[in-house]
Design a protein around this motif. Structure first.
Motif: not given
Length: 404
Positions: A229-231, A254, A257-258, A261-262
């Motif tokens: 994934s992008d994450t 950053n 936040n990653l 999101t993960a």
């Protein structure tokens, strides 16, 4: 006494409220915190002695540090003012001591002291005298629900005793493990929980895996090895900083936040679950349960939560055995003590520790955590069946006993 050079955790007798001592990664208070041990623990084998790396001193005497091997094979360093030693200590520059002697009052002859570490043990850091870090409360997710992990590759455990004699947790391992994870997650904050305020630099997830200790690195490595994934790609690009335990990640929004999101990906849930199983559950089972042949689901869940909360090499069980007059790591069913009595005493020791920490730090959640386990023991719910509806109330969450 003659024989092996051994140490006893003396603590600070002038401050009896201090009941736990930190074990460090090296001979300095500025090095990584590995785990905590209870004051009164004895029989730790001395592996090495060396002078304080920062040459800190008290009353003109520079501290010495002892590298010790603890129950279960864990290894770490404790300062000499917190220890008593006995036995043949000549290899480390001390006399042959026939009785326990306060290490700080002795003068080490360094020309004869052993300074080479031949140990091959490798333990990941976890959290001198200080209270354990408070239960993380920052950034607890709202609306996050428990997600069932994917398939596990952990081998099925083989009971030490025959199935007919040893049902209980061995026959119910998956439910008990999931339930234990749910309980501990309720106290640690959940899969998306993050804190950046303690010595862990960044702590993340349902067991609060830490960057400083290395467990968070392992979680992220597992995640990026399975997800495209992008994450995952963004975290993969940050691996050099992550693996270097870069302290500036604490303030890197950053990165934070990653991580948040993960948590929406099953691969991250599986990574947390896998590292939690290998790094905590399996170590607790092998270090505490197998040797003593402990059988009750409540025992397993309680010891797992203590392994996460205090470090997998905490000394509460061994201290309980000492206080109750049975051999260390013995089967309570064989000694006649009984598992219920042993674990009730362990829960009481834990509650006292949490109550003290709560008074000193003001973190009421610590006392509540101890009270939760003490109540289960008091209720005699050794098979973890829950209330009349089959549920538990744990730190504001409802957890079903039969479908965790």
């Amino acid at each position: 006494m003659a024989g092996d050079a051994l140490a006893r955790v003396r603590g600070l007798p002038t401050i009896p409220s201090i009941t736990e001592i930190n074990v460090r990664a090296d001979a300095s208070t500025s090095t990584e915190l590995l785990f905590k041990v209870a004051v009164g623990m004895s029989g730790q084998r001395i592996l090495e002695v060396k002078t304080d790396l920062e040459e800190k001193s008290h009353e003109g005497k520079i501290y010495e540090w002892f590298k010790l091997q603890f129950d279960g094979g864990a290894i770490g360093w404790i300062r000499d003012d917190l220890l008593e030693i006995e036995g043949d200590c000549t290899a480390f520059g001390y006399p042959n001591l026939n009785e326990l002697t306060w290490a700080f009052q002795l003068v080490r002859q360094k020309d004869s002291a052993v300074t080479t570490d031949t140990s091959t043990d490798d333990i990941a850091p976890v959290g001198e005298v200080e209270s354990p870090a408070p239960t993380p409360t920052e950034a607890k997710p709202t609306g996050t629900v428990w997600r069932t992990p994917g398939p596990t590759t952990e081998p099925v455990m083989t009971p030490v005793l025959a199935r007919g004699d040893f049902l209980d947790a061995y026959a119910d391992t998956e439910r008990v493990r999931n339930l234990a994870f749910r309980f501990t997650s309720a106290w640690e904050g959940g899969f998306a929980a993050i804190n950046t305020f303690d010595s862990g630099i960044v702590s993340y997830g349902f067991l609060q895996f830490t960057l400083a200790g290395g467990s968070l690195i392992t979680v992220i490595q597992h995640f990026v090895s399975t997800s495209q994934s992008d994450t995952a790609n963004a975290l993969r690009a940050m691996l050099p900083r992550i693996e270097a335990r870069d302290a500036s990640l604490r303030n890197d929004q950053n990165f934070i936040n990653l991580l948040r999101t993960a948590t929406n990906e099953q691969d991250m849930i599986d990574a947390q679950y896998g590292v939690g199983t290998a790094g905590y559950w399996t170590k607790v089972v092998n270090g505490y349960i197998r040797h003593r042949q402990l059988k009750y689901p409540l025992t397993w869940a309680l010891l797992f939560d203590m392994g996460v909360n205090f470090g997998v090499n905490h000394g509460f069980v061994r201290l309980a055995e000492k206080d109750l007059g049975v051999p260390s790591r013995s089967n309570p069913a064989v000694t006649g003590l009984g598992e219920e009595q042993l674990m009730t005493y362990v829960a009481q020791l834990r509650k006292r520790s949490h109550d003290r920490q709560a008074r000193e730090t003001g973190f009421v959640g610590l006392a509540n955590r101890g009270n939760f386990w003490m109540q289960l023991v008091t209720d005699g719910d050794w098979y973890l069946q829950g209330d009349t509806g089959g549920n538990f109330k744990c730190n504001g969450r409802t957890i079903n006993a039969h479908n965790p």
